[in-house]
Design an enzyme around this catalytic site. Structure first.
Site, PDB file in Angstrom:
ATOM      1  N   GLU A  97      18.530  58.638 -30.039  1.00 41.45           N
ATOM      2  CA  GLU A  97      18.764  57.342 -30.400  1.00 41.45           C
ATOM      3  C   GLU A  97      17.357  56.945 -31.134  1.00 41.45           C
ATOM      4  O   GLU A  97      16.320  57.425 -30.703  1.00 41.45           O
ATOM      5  CB  GLU A  97      18.798  56.430 -29.161  1.00 41.45           C
ATOM      6  CG  GLU A  97      17.788  56.413 -28.328  1.00 41.45           C
ATOM      7  CD  GLU A  97      17.986  55.982 -26.971  1.00 41.45           C
ATOM      8  OE1 GLU A  97      17.024  55.073 -26.294  1.00 41.45           O
ATOM      9  OE2 GLU A  97      18.862  56.411 -26.320  1.00 41.45           O
ATOM     10  N   CYS A 138      11.887  52.430 -33.187  1.00 42.14           N
ATOM     11  CA  CYS A 138      11.422  52.926 -32.170  1.00 42.14           C
ATOM     12  C   CYS A 138      12.311  54.288 -32.299  1.00 42.14           C
ATOM     13  O   CYS A 138      13.217  54.602 -32.404  1.00 42.14           O
ATOM     14  CB  CYS A 138      11.895  52.196 -30.922  1.00 42.14           C
ATOM     15  SG  CYS A 138      11.649  52.930 -29.460  1.00 42.14           S
ATOM     16  N   CYS A 145      14.762  63.996 -21.036  1.00 44.48           N
ATOM     17  CA  CYS A 145      13.059  64.181 -20.645  1.00 44.48           C
ATOM     18  C   CYS A 145      13.092  64.688 -19.324  1.00 44.48           C
ATOM     19  O   CYS A 145      13.633  64.495 -18.392  1.00 44.48           O
ATOM     20  CB  CYS A 145      12.633  62.566 -20.567  1.00 44.48           C
ATOM     21  SG  CYS A 145      10.923  62.548 -20.243  1.00 44.48           S
ATOM     22  N   CYS A 149      11.253  59.881 -14.426  1.00 47.75           N
ATOM     23  CA  CYS A 149      10.691  58.571 -13.772  1.00 47.75           C
ATOM     24  C   CYS A 149      11.952  57.842 -13.383  1.00 47.75           C
ATOM     25  O   CYS A 149      12.788  57.931 -13.753  1.00 47.75           O
ATOM     26  CB  CYS A 149       9.991  57.535 -15.113  1.00 47.75           C
ATOM     27  SG  CYS A 149       8.877  58.613 -16.029  1.00 47.75           S
ATOM     28  N   CYS A 152      14.259  55.064 -15.342  1.00 46.28           N
ATOM     29  CA  CYS A 152      14.444  55.443 -16.528  1.00 46.28           C
ATOM     30  C   CYS A 152      15.986  56.213 -16.594  1.00 46.28           C
ATOM     31  O   CYS A 152      16.011  57.225 -16.044  1.00 46.28           O
ATOM     32  CB  CYS A 152      13.466  56.345 -17.005  1.00 46.28           C
ATOM     33  SG  CYS A 152      13.849  56.968 -18.860  1.00 46.28           S
ATOM     34  N   CYS A 367      15.499  53.157 -23.976  1.00 44.69           N
ATOM     35  CA  CYS A 367      15.047  54.531 -23.520  1.00 44.69           C
ATOM     36  C   CYS A 367      16.214  55.388 -23.051  1.00 44.69           C
ATOM     37  O   CYS A 367      16.663  55.164 -22.060  1.00 44.69           O
ATOM     38  CB  CYS A 367      13.856  54.683 -22.935  1.00 44.69           C
ATOM     39  SG  CYS A 367      13.063  56.170 -22.298  1.00 44.69           S
TER      40      CYS A 367
END
Ligand code: SF4
Length: 409
Positions: A97, A138, A145, A149, A152, A367
């Site tokens: 994205e 962005c 990832c 976290c 997230c 995110c």
């Protein structure tokens, strides 16, 4: 290690590879410059448009490279008109994205009758008229990832691969068709410093005054705290801005929210920030997502204030918002406690502090959220996912307005 990805054919924006090929073919370097200036500044779509470009170069590039390895498969303009999300499909079918955030509300106009919807997209009633409007992009650096976290959505995906430098640059190329991009923030999917080589290669092209010409300070690399590469960045790209996703005032809470903190302990991380600032002279932006009852209590403000009080930083507070992933359970802080947090940091500890203005909620501009949403819901009700995770962009990367929100580290 992320799974290895090999693109075939390669992107013309794989500058290192094209440069190497030109050397082998004994094509003069000036033609490399001519190639990129025509592609980037004149939006050339055919090598024949480049004046005096050698046939040998045209033939080789036509056989081995494509102008873009990725394509925008889903585009959505927020109701307020200040945010556009792009879902970009890569050559191997993976998706990332990008989010464009405008400084001023975007004007919308009726979609032309013959405007065709892209794959998986319902034809829009309104389209953005934004190509001349200044905006922040962005950008994503990885698919998924590995940092996991706990607040997230991207962290729930695991890591599926690193983006190539060209795929990162192509996000900027796609966005430039929608807006005049003045700032780039690496706050989309992924931990940029875990894909250091490709991210820095892409940044070098973005800030090259002959091509995209972005001001280095208007490119912000955001990290959750990968110490060796924070230090390397200070040497390799000292004028580029750095945002640290801190999110906790002490080691114990940080380990709960950011598992990589077990390897990169808070005291060592802050030491790295000090070294980074000594080398670069840059202010560092501290991202801090406020999670009710977890890291937003009065004692946490004091701990954070003590941690940062003698450092040249600006803290960006990001009030938690519900995200699309139902397994992530945190509560948003109230407006009063957010205000109290900000004012205490400012007044008691003399620390610059802002509260993130949110943009893109109705396009799930956060995110990892865009891809999670569209894969699950594209074609259904694309408006329902509000998602925020961490957030966004640093004020240093802004030009005019209050900081828009995308998301982030
Ligand atoms: S917050 Fe950033 S570093 Fe952490 S899992 Fe999400 S994308 Fe990765």
């Amino acid at each position: 290690m992320p799974p290895k990805r090999v693109l075939n054919p390669q992107s013309i924006f794989d500058q290192a590879s094209v440069e190497e090929a030109f050397e082998e073919l004994k094509i003069r370097p000036q033609h490399l410059h001519s190639l990129y200036s025509n592609l980037i500044l004149r939006s050339a779509t055919d090598y024949d448009e480049i004046v005096d470009f050698p046939k040998k170069a045209k033939d080789y590039l036509s056989q081995n490279y494509v102008l873009s390895t990725s394509k925008v498969i889903h585009k959505k303009v927020s109701k307020s008109g200040d945010t556009i999300k792009l879902v970009v499909r890569l050559q191997d079918g993976l998706e990332v994205e990008s989010v464009i955030m405008f400084y001023e509300p975007l004007s919308l106009k009726p979609a032309p009758e013959n405007d065709e919807a892209s794959e998986g997209e319902t034809k829009p009633k309104l389209v953005a008229d934004g190509t001349s409007r200044r905006a922040t992009l962005c950008i994503s650096s990885q698919v998924g990832c590995q940092m996991a976290c706990t607040f997230c959505a991207t962290g729930t995906m695991g890591i599926q691969g690193n983006l190539t430098a060209a795929e990162i640059v192509e996000q900027l190329m796609h966005a430039r068709k929608e807006a005049d991009i003045r700032n780039v923030v690496f706050m989309g999917m992924g931990e940029p410093l875990n894909n250091y080589k490709n991210v820095t290669q892409a940044v070098k092209l973005m800030i090259d005054s002959r091509y995209f010409g972005l001001k280095p300070s208007r490119v912000t690399v955001s990290t959750v705290g990968v110490i060796p590469y924070i230090l390397k960045l200070a040497t390799d790209l000292p004028k580029v801005s750095l945002a640290l996703s801190l999110h906790a005032p002490n080691q114990e809470i940080r380990e709960q929210l950011v598992p990589s903190a077990r390897s990169y302990r808070l005291d060592k991380l802050m030491g790295a920030i000090d070294t980074y600032q000594e080398k670069t002279g840059n202010k560092v932006f501290i991202e801090y997502v406020l999670l009710s009852g977890v890291n937003d209590l009065p004692e946490h403000i004091d701990e954070l204030g003590e941690l940062l009080r003698d450092r040249d930083v600006t803290v960006n507070l990001i009030p938690w918002n519900p995200i699309y992933s139902p397994e992530i359970e945190f509560s948003a802080p109230g407006a009063e406690s957010t205000e109290y947090f900000k004012n205490t940091l400012k007044n008691k500890y003399n620390i610059r502090c802002t509260v993130r203005q949110e943009k893109g909620q109705d396009v799930s501009g956060a995110c990892g959220q865009l891809v999670l949403e569209t894969q699950a819901q594209r074609g259904a009700n694309a408006d329902c996912g509000t998602a925020d995770i961490e957030d966004l962009m640093s004020p240093g990367a802004r030009e005019v307005s209050p900081a828009p929100k995308c998301n982030i580290q």
